[in-house]
Scaffold this motif. Sequence first.
Motif, PDB file in Angstrom:
ATOM      1  N   MET A  13       0.813  -1.220   0.000  1.00 55.97           N
ATOM      2  CA  MET A  13       0.000   0.000   0.000  1.00 55.97           C
ATOM      3  C   MET A  13       0.846   1.270   0.000  1.00 55.97           C
ATOM      4  SD  MET A  13      -1.679   0.172   3.836  1.00 55.97           S
ATOM      5  CE  MET A  13      -2.477  -1.432   3.834  1.00 55.97           C
ATOM      6  N   LEU A  14       0.324   2.280  -0.685  1.00 58.49           N
ATOM      7  CA  LEU A  14       0.961   3.588  -0.739  1.00 58.49           C
ATOM      8  C   LEU A  14       0.359   4.467   0.349  1.00 58.49           C
ATOM      9  CD1 LEU A  14       2.866   5.518  -2.382  1.00 58.49           C
ATOM     10  CD2 LEU A  14       0.829   6.219  -3.652  1.00 58.49           C
ATOM     11  N   VAL A  15       1.202   4.970   1.248  1.00 55.81           N
ATOM     12  CA  VAL A  15       0.703   5.816   2.337  1.00 55.81           C
ATOM     13  C   VAL A  15       1.627   7.019   2.520  1.00 55.81           C
ATOM     14  CG1 VAL A  15      -0.443   3.948   3.578  1.00 55.81           C
ATOM     15  CG2 VAL A  15       1.922   4.463   4.094  1.00 55.81           C
ATOM     16  N   ARG A  16       1.021   8.146   2.853  1.00 51.98           N
ATOM     17  CA  ARG A  16       1.824   9.341   3.133  1.00 51.98           C
ATOM     18  C   ARG A  16       2.472   9.246   4.505  1.00 51.98           C
ATOM     19  NH1 ARG A  16      -1.601  14.627   1.306  1.00 51.98           N
ATOM     20  NH2 ARG A  16      -3.353  13.373   2.043  1.00 51.98           N
ATOM     21  N   ASN A  17       1.724   8.657   5.447  1.00 48.51           N
ATOM     22  CA  ASN A  17       2.222   8.544   6.817  1.00 48.51           C
ATOM     23  C   ASN A  17       2.103   7.092   7.287  1.00 48.51           C
ATOM     24  OD1 ASN A  17       2.896   8.742   9.488  1.00 48.51           O
ATOM     25  ND2 ASN A  17       1.249  10.157  10.050  1.00 48.51           N
ATOM     26  N   PRO A  18       3.214   6.341   7.299  1.00 41.30           N
ATOM     27  CA  PRO A  18       3.164   4.926   7.698  1.00 41.30           C
ATOM     28  C   PRO A  18       2.590   4.700   9.093  1.00 41.30           C
ATOM     29  CG  PRO A  18       5.271   5.442   6.667  1.00 41.30           C
ATOM     30  CD  PRO A  18       4.558   6.750   6.865  1.00 41.30           C
ATOM     31  N   ILE A  42       2.150  -7.246   4.616  1.00 43.54           N
ATOM     32  CA  ILE A  42       1.823  -5.918   4.098  1.00 43.54           C
ATOM     33  C   ILE A  42       3.115  -5.136   3.901  1.00 43.54           C
ATOM     34  CG2 ILE A  42       0.684  -3.719   4.546  1.00 43.54           C
ATOM     35  CD1 ILE A  42      -1.413  -5.173   6.130  1.00 43.54           C
ATOM     36  N   GLU A  43       3.319  -4.725   2.670  1.00 46.89           N
ATOM     37  CA  GLU A  43       4.503  -3.926   2.336  1.00 46.89           C
ATOM     38  C   GLU A  43       4.064  -2.465   2.220  1.00 46.89           C
ATOM     39  OE1 GLU A  43       7.719  -3.715  -1.328  1.00 46.89           O
ATOM     40  OE2 GLU A  43       6.452  -5.502  -1.106  1.00 46.89           O
ATOM     41  N   ILE A  44       4.791  -1.578   2.860  1.00 49.20           N
ATOM     42  CA  ILE A  44       4.441  -0.160   2.859  1.00 49.20           C
ATOM     43  C   ILE A  44       5.365   0.613   1.930  1.00 49.20           C
ATOM     44  CG2 ILE A  44       4.182   1.919   4.268  1.00 49.20           C
ATOM     45  CD1 ILE A  44       2.192  -0.317   4.958  1.00 49.20           C
ATOM     46  N   VAL A  45       4.757   1.400   1.041  1.00 47.72           N
ATOM     47  CA  VAL A  45       5.506   2.339   0.214  1.00 47.72           C
ATOM     48  C   VAL A  45       5.138   3.745   0.697  1.00 47.72           C
ATOM     49  CG1 VAL A  45       5.851   3.292  -2.098  1.00 47.72           C
ATOM     50  CG2 VAL A  45       5.571   0.821  -1.795  1.00 47.72           C
ATOM     51  N   GLU A  46       6.110   4.450   1.245  1.00 46.52           N
ATOM     52  CA  GLU A  46       5.835   5.805   1.716  1.00 46.52           C
ATOM     53  C   GLU A  46       5.930   6.764   0.535  1.00 46.52           C
ATOM     54  OE1 GLU A  46       7.250   8.981   5.186  1.00 46.52           O
ATOM     55  OE2 GLU A  46       8.215   7.015   5.034  1.00 46.52           O
TER      56      GLU A  46
END
Length: 210
Positions: A31-36, A46-50
């Motif tokens: 998921m693409l998130v501005r604030n992890p 779940i892989e986080i893309v900041e």
Amino acid sequence: MAYKIALFGGTGKVGRHIASRALENGYQVRMLVRNPERVTLKDDRIEIVEGNLHNLEDIRTLLKDCQIVINTFGQPLKEKAIYSSVTENILGIMADLQIDRYIGVTGGSLTIDGDIKSISNKVGAKVFKIFFPTMMLDKKKEWQILNHNKRIKWTLIRLPFIVDGAEIGVIKENLTDMPGTKITNRDIATFIINQIENLKYVHKAPFISN
């Protein structure tokens, strides 16, 4: 198949339940998130893309090696609507990366050719058009961008009022009119995840409700 899902809006009212339901079904999630820190679901799958939706490279990083794209991005009503430009950018990068399954959401107030809306739903759509004219124009533009894209297997799901609550488990579906006034965020998540394998609504914009 253990698809990897690229998720936009993963920290939102619906998105966080999509991530959870995806994991339950054996999928991986990026998921693409501005604030992890806003990601409440902690799981190694779940892989986080900041990053943010305005940056094409962030979108490309999110989509790389994914097979499914789910877009539940939402923005405050008073902000300048960017739904159409975001969707156009996503579809462009999907084409580059040869990803062909896209599932998005929009409001039930969106009216398209072939709709046979009830009087109350016609009035509701008209009210939205009066109070949020730029947003509704942008939503219509988003629909047109999708509707002209025949290469990607897209589905655009039209939603009524979203309530935060337990899953009811009964979802009404209709291609020409909104079948109810509300739906729980968990039921939306279930319906969306089911569309990954179910191609019934490819190149269509179904209404759903409880």
